[in-house]
Enzyme design. Sequence first.
Site, mmCIF file in Angstrom:
data_model
loop_
_atom_site.group_PDB
_atom_site.id
_atom_site.type_symbol
_atom_site.label_atom_id
_atom_site.label_comp_id
_atom_site.label_asym_id
_atom_site.label_seq_id
_atom_site.Cartn_x
_atom_site.Cartn_y
_atom_site.Cartn_z
ATOM 1 N N ASP A 289 59.373 23.273 4.265
ATOM 2 C CA ASP A 289 59.481 24.725 4.345
ATOM 3 C C ASP A 289 60.713 25.178 5.100
ATOM 4 O O ASP A 289 61.150 24.535 6.054
ATOM 5 C CB ASP A 289 58.219 25.298 5.002
ATOM 6 C CG ASP A 289 57.050 25.310 4.037
ATOM 7 O OD1 ASP A 289 57.187 25.933 2.981
ATOM 8 O OD2 ASP A 289 56.022 24.670 4.325
ATOM 9 N N GLU B 76 47.983 30.216 -3.452
ATOM 10 C CA GLU B 76 48.046 29.055 -2.557
ATOM 11 C C GLU B 76 47.678 29.516 -1.165
ATOM 12 O O GLU B 76 48.239 30.502 -0.677
ATOM 13 C CB GLU B 76 49.483 28.559 -2.389
ATOM 14 C CG GLU B 76 50.190 27.933 -3.512
ATOM 15 C CD GLU B 76 51.633 27.608 -3.061
ATOM 16 O OE1 GLU B 76 51.808 26.702 -2.226
ATOM 17 O OE2 GLU B 76 52.562 28.254 -3.558
#
Lengths: 436, 275
Positions: free
Chosen positions: B68, B57
């Site tokens: 996140d 990724e």
Amino acid sequence: MTDDPRSPQDPKGGDSTPIRGLDQLEGVALPDAQGHYGEYGGRYVPEMLAPALEELTEAYLYWRGQEDFQRDLRYLYENYSGRPTPLYFAKNLSESLGGAKIYLKQEGLGATGAHKINHALGQALLAERMGKKRIICETGAGQHGLASATVAARFGLPCTVYMGEVDVARQATNVFWMRQLGAKVVPVSEGTRTLKDAVNAAMKDWMWNVEETYFLLGSALGPHPYPMIVRDLQSVVGREVRLQLNQFEGRLPDYVVACVGGGSNAIGIFNEFLDKPEVKLVGVEAGGTGDAPGEHARRFLGGRPGVVEGYKSYFLQNDEGQVQPTHSISAGLDYAGIGPQHAWLRDRKRVEFTHALDHEVIHAFQLLAQKEGILAAMESSHALAHVIKLAPTLSKDEIVVVNLSGRGDKDIFIVAEYLDDPDWKQYCKNFAEGKL
Amino acid sequence: MTSKIQGNAQRIDEAFERIRKSGEPGLMTHIIYGYPRVEDNEVLIETMVEAGVDLIEVQLPFSDPTADGPTITQACQVALDNGAHIQEGIDFVARMTEKYDVPILFMSYFNIVFSYHAPGEEKRGVSSFVHAAAKAGASGLIVPDIPPEEKSERYPELCKEAGLYPIYVTSPNVSDHRLKAIGEVAEGFIYCTSRTGTTGKDVDLDMEMLGAFLKQTHDVCKLPVAVGFSIARRDQVEALAPHAEVAVVGSHLLRTFDEKGAQGLREEILKLKGK
């Protein structure tokens, strides 16, 4: 209704259409089931928050229709917060500006000194009904944090307030009061260390604690259903204005003016008038110090549609979609996004958006203090600053209502700093040195 | 499993085919374009490819990365402060997909996709971004904040038209109706988080709960799954093996590279692969 609904000779008949309560909002067209206001709004969140938002939507739509919920909320509004807040005819200010009659909706006289208490009480009541054990919230200036800490104390729920480090530093008084109220204030060190980063931090806390925690969001923005919940809970302001003005003047206002950060006080006072096109609605954004990026918080000047923090609306962002820093003398308006319903109302030209610069805001604050003896919050002073320009252009029988969404006590440091007041500075110095 | 999409997405199908044949769990790793420095990114990819990771990724940094945790959030901020630009990140991936066969997926947030416009063009939006991503040779997109019900964006349709797999992220608290909705639009594989919360926190996996969730995901979505969040050790990869095709290691390897450089990163990947 007479042919001329504004006829002052017909005080009773001027405004007779029914006023909707919380329980009668089903027929209101917006938003759709997924929280869209036209192309704006929606629910753009990581999947793990989706179940919590679905649960919240369902719970809210159920409870807002329940009589006991409405009764308890009404009780808190009337006896805890002090509703209805007064609608005051500012005679001296009106005469000195030499134009329209100016009425002030005094939201600053409610508990905690700002309209934020309206949606905080409603959401805390909802959290209690949903069986949640903990409240979290974000805050910029600290007014929403203060309101959340207040209602958390009242409902006996532990409360964590996320606040950007920059805001913690410049709003020390609110931080102090939140802690006195028993809340845990967590400074956020990420990003620009202001309101948007506090929103992110609160969302992340919620992802970790999604079962037991109620996220008490502080403006008419964020993922669905928050823009709807906050609007509905704030709409009491506009309903009261309509009733009160009908008693004084027997008619609807010509203009309703409010400052717009996220947009909670504005949608609160506008909502009742949205379907009355003869009432002109004006939102005033933070003009800051100028037009360059980072100098203002005018989403409708430098912003464009984007998807941030769970909703689609106008955001101040760079060419690549990175959210940009903002500036305003008022911490409460210092935010890169704007509630999605405002974006929709702006595109439909139902609400006109303008701005006020920092120095105009200070002037408005001082003028109101001197003419009426009222200290308005820096946020609300943006609305006043526009009215100072607007009122002289109108005739003496036209009526302007301004939402004084908060009182100015909290802004003592900001105003004194801006005015560079030597006595105040000496006092702060003496205080810090223990010489008092 | 049949490939429904022609284009770079096939690299993902081929990777899963190799993983299936090897009998070993696959590994997906993660880098942030521009972190720790733009010039480190190529070394990171090279090290990952040589150590044998199966999918990579590449996160395009966003100022407000809601899903996140602190490690990646701060890394995104560093990347932006380093002057990382989205178009440069796309061009970087184009070079990497030219050089290596490993499937590379873009990870970002919806505003980056929604705001994108090609150099010299005015048109912004999903169709511009997916076109650029496909041209760069990417195989899929991982965008955690575009849920299946935002149909007007036509996100999964535009991904598929461009030959990209739209990878959906789902979590153990997902409801049956939502998982079904995800299964209807997802392609390639499903990215399952091992728990609720954000990325990068070292907590024990609840394998009983996770096993049931992964089985449900397989059953409903009929796609392979990759499991991420709090995966940092070989024993976790082994524990996941009966339940998932791929383990995703993000924050842990980011910290490893920060502390021990490329050689440390290589050793850590080999350890995760049980070599």
